[in-house]
Design a protein around this motif. Structure first.
Motif, short mmCIF file in Angstrom:
data_model
loop_
_atom_site.label_atom_id
_atom_site.label_comp_id
_atom_site.label_asym_id
_atom_site.label_seq_id
_atom_site.Cartn_x
_atom_site.Cartn_y
_atom_site.Cartn_z
N GLY A 376 0.79 -1.22 0.00
CA GLY A 376 0.00 0.00 0.00
C GLY A 376 0.82 1.27 0.00
O GLY A 376 0.27 2.37 -0.10
N THR A 377 2.15 1.14 0.12
CA THR A 377 3.02 2.32 0.06
C THR A 377 2.92 2.94 -1.32
O THR A 377 3.04 2.23 -2.33
N TYR A 381 6.43 7.30 -3.49
CA TYR A 381 7.25 7.16 -2.29
C TYR A 381 8.35 6.12 -2.54
O TYR A 381 9.52 6.34 -2.21
N ARG A 382 8.00 5.00 -3.13
CA ARG A 382 8.99 3.96 -3.42
C ARG A 382 10.03 4.46 -4.43
O ARG A 382 11.23 4.24 -4.27
N LEU A 383 9.55 5.13 -5.49
CA LEU A 383 10.46 5.64 -6.51
C LEU A 383 11.43 6.67 -5.96
O LEU A 383 12.59 6.73 -6.35
N ALA A 384 10.95 7.50 -5.04
CA ALA A 384 11.81 8.51 -4.44
C ALA A 384 12.97 7.85 -3.70
O ALA A 384 14.14 8.26 -3.84
N PHE A 385 12.68 6.82 -2.90
CA PHE A 385 13.74 6.12 -2.17
C PHE A 385 14.63 5.31 -3.10
O PHE A 385 15.80 5.05 -2.80
N SER A 386 14.09 4.91 -4.23
CA SER A 386 14.85 4.12 -5.18
C SER A 386 15.81 4.97 -6.00
O SER A 386 16.99 4.61 -6.16
N ALA A 586 9.69 16.80 2.82
CA ALA A 586 8.52 17.04 3.66
C ALA A 586 7.31 16.27 3.15
O ALA A 586 6.54 15.69 3.91
N SER A 587 7.15 16.28 1.81
CA SER A 587 6.03 15.55 1.21
C SER A 587 6.14 14.07 1.49
O SER A 587 5.15 13.40 1.81
N LEU A 588 7.35 13.54 1.38
CA LEU A 588 7.56 12.12 1.65
C LEU A 588 7.27 11.80 3.11
O LEU A 588 6.74 10.73 3.43
N ALA A 589 7.64 12.70 4.01
CA ALA A 589 7.38 12.48 5.42
C ALA A 589 5.88 12.41 5.70
O ALA A 589 5.40 11.57 6.48
N GLU A 590 5.13 13.30 5.01
CA GLU A 590 3.68 13.28 5.19
C GLU A 590 3.08 11.98 4.66
O GLU A 590 2.19 11.38 5.27
N GLN A 591 3.62 11.54 3.49
CA GLN A 591 3.11 10.29 2.93
C GLN A 591 3.41 9.12 3.86
O GLN A 591 2.63 8.19 3.99
N LYS A 592 4.60 9.17 4.49
CA LYS A 592 4.96 8.09 5.41
C LYS A 592 3.99 8.05 6.59
O LYS A 592 3.57 6.97 7.05
N LYS A 593 3.60 9.24 7.09
CA LYS A 593 2.66 9.27 8.20
C LYS A 593 1.31 8.67 7.79
O LYS A 593 0.67 7.94 8.55
N GLU A 594 0.90 8.98 6.55
CA GLU A 594 -0.36 8.44 6.07
C GLU A 594 -0.30 6.93 5.96
O GLU A 594 -1.25 6.21 6.25
#
Length: 595
Positions: A376-377, A381-386, A586-594
């Protein structure tokens, strides 16, 4: 060894070779055409179980000595099948020449043995003796084996004597051997070990999904790697071959050691900025043109565009150097790196293991977010870390490497005096010994892993970069004494500005007029024993006076430039980068919280 000539001539637009009633550029021939003669040499003469090396025009059979080589078998085999004169001279600057000569005599092959074994350099295999692909011009200037390098003269002799005296003093002071005194000091070891540990810790937090590590991890990986991997690949980290091998293997994000040896050690360091020799001049020829002898395509005219430059920097390290070029070295029919550097002899088993290791590494580097993050991630978000960590590391890699040689000043001249050539084809950045801006110097030296002292590194590649400031204090006065240009800029911003100028010129705009330079004798008078030969790139009608004005303007800029300070433009660039990265994090952090 007699050289073959043909009637082929090169044009300034890239030259051509004719075969099968078709004309193709020399660059295209070298990079894309199969080389059956090279394949034959690799399969019948220069095999993994042999080790024939040419030094100063003489062939030696070092097959039985390779495993006993004090610097390690890997270092010795970099010269296998080649004219390894420049590698030999630059790697043995502190060795006892008489002992070396006596040792080599034991393995020398006479003319009869050379003919019986049918020895020829691997570089000669890049040229077909048939009329189908005659690709060597009348100047015989395509290959490393045919460059008449000079390693004599008073300039090199005085430089080596003073540098050797420095390290002899260090060896005595620290009670170690002369060779050990040129490697990493205890303080340097403490730094690289600490930086490496921090990098590994950042990997753990990155895998756990901490968005701050998207920036911190590649930054720490760059600092740890450039201060370790680079020295290790030059056998400058330690006197132990095993330690150097491990130091290089720990940082695969830079490149594989096998490909790096071809591109950097054998190619770039020996033939810096030389067309059809230096593989660094042909990274991404479809989008960039780095030398006047390379064909000028319409796409090159806008290569200084900011967006194109940014894209080139974001993918140059992992997609180009570490990926495409590495695989071409193994699978290309040219059997060479970028068409210029014949492949180091290796078994099929080794090559298969090499490919497998790179494939597994890339799967791990780019695929881990798709296997470790919970179901569900979001895909973004996955592409950013990749992708983002690799892109950030690539930008750091490209900034610290491209500004060292791709500048108008470093592309002006060449010399058959190898030592002089290494100086005039390089550009240092960050000013040494500026008492008011020591912090700025430390920043440039640490962030570049000593790459900012490029001239000193090229002349003494096996010396750990922690010693290069001392070498620079010896080299600079000697350059003034002998009239050798010493190109340097205050920092990253000025270095990038020169890189953009170079990109603009190679995109089709004319270069400024060039002057003929000569080394000076020690008394300050113009000498004739060594000559710096310039490549002809501009209209012959341009006056020498215009060249003098350009040189004077450059000198004036150097005198008035900020000496070693971090300029406002540097700070502005960092702030701009922060503005771009911070919202993403910051956007990624918000997505992680979600999630």
């Amino acid at each position: 060894m007699t050289e073959k000539k043909s009637s082929v001539s090169l044009a300034s637009s890239g030259g051509s070779v004719k075969g099968n009633n078709q004309a193709k550029s020399t660059l295209d021939y070298l990079m894309n055409t199969a080389k059956p003669e090279l394949s034959a040499l690799l399969s019948t003469v220069h095999r993994p179980d042999t080790c024939y090396v040419m030094v100063h025009g003489v062939w030696y059979d070092l097959s039985t000595f390779a495993a006993r080589h004090p610097g390690g078998e890997t270092a010795l085999r970099l010269g296998q099948g080649r004219d390894a004169t420049a590698l030999f001279e630059s790697s043995h600057v502190f060795a006892d020449k008489k002992k070396l000569a006596a040792l080599l005599t034991k393995f020398r092959l006479d003319d009869t043995q050379v003919r019986t074994l049918r020895l020829a350099t691997l570089e000669s295999g890049l040229v077909s003796p048939s009329s189908e692909h005659p690709s060597v011009n009348d100047n015989n200037d395509f290959f490393g084996a045919k460059v008449p390098w000079s390693f004599g003269g008073p300039f090199r002799a005085e430089l080596l004597a003073q540098v050797r005296a420095h390290f002899e003093h260090e060896a005595k002071r620290r009670n170690i051997s002369l060779m050990a005194s040129t490697k990493a000091t205890p303080a340097k070891w403490a730094f690289v070990v600490s930086a490496t540990l921090l990098f590994w810790v950042s990997i753990v937090f990155l895998v756990r999904g901490n968005p701050l590590m998207i920036v911190a991890c590649p930054l720490l990986g760059w600092i740890a790697g450039v201060n370790t991997f680079h020295d290790a690949s030059h056998f400058a980290l330690s006197t132990s071959p095993i330690v150097n091998a491990v130091g290089g293997a720990l940082f695969p994000q830079f490149a594989s050691m096998y490909a790096w040896y071809h591109q950097h050690i054998v190619g770039h360091h020996v033939h810096t900025n030389m067309p059809y020799h230096d593989p660094d001049l042909v990274h991404g020829t479809d989008i960039r043109r780095e030398h006047d002898l390379h064909p000028l395509e319409p796409l090159h005219r806008n290569q200084d565009n900011l967006v194109r430059t940014a894209w080139h920097f974001m993918v140059g390290s992992w997609l180009g150097l570490g990926g495409i070029n590495d695989m071409k070295l193994i699978f290309s029919s040219t059997k060479s790196y970028n068409g210029f550097i014949p492949r180091i002899p290796a078994s099929n088993l080794f090559l298969a293991g090499h490919v497998l290791s790179r494939v597994l590494y890339y799967l791990a580097q780019f695929g881990w977010p798709f296997f470790t993050f919970p179901h569900g991630t979001p895909l973004l978000y996955r592409l950013a870390f990749s992708l983002l960590p690799a892109m950030i590391h690539s930008v750091l890699f490209m900034i610290n490497t491209q500004i060292n040689h791709l500048s108008p000043a470093a592309m002006k001249a060449s010399s058959h005096d190898w030592t002089v050539h290494q100086i005039i084809t390089a550009q240092n950045f960050g000013r040494l010994d500026d008492d008011k801006h020591q912090l700025a110097w430390l920043f440039h030296f640490t962030m570049s892993g000593g790459l900012n002292l490029q001239m000193e590194h090229h002349i003494f590649p096996t010396v750990n970069h922690c010693h290069l400031p001392a070498v620079a204090r010896i080299l600079r006065p000697l350059c003034v004494k002998y009239g050798v240009p010493y190109n340097e800029v205050p920092g990253y911003y000025e270095g990038m500005r020169e890189y953009i100028k170079h990109s603009t010129m190679k995109g089709g705009k004319p270069l400024p007029a060039l002057m003929e330079l000569k080394l000076l004798k020690p008394d300050g008078q113009s000498g004739h024993e060594v000559r710096i030969e310039h490549e002809l790139r501009s209209d012959a009608k341009r006056s020498e006076e215009k060249g003098k004005q350009d040189q004077q303007q450059q000198y004036t800029l150097k005198k008035t430039a900020r000496t070693g300070s971090i300029s406002p433009a540097d700070i502005a660039s960092l702030l701009l980068l922060a503005k771009v990265v911070n919202p993403v994090v910051a956007s990624l952090a918000e997505q992680k919280k979600e999630v």
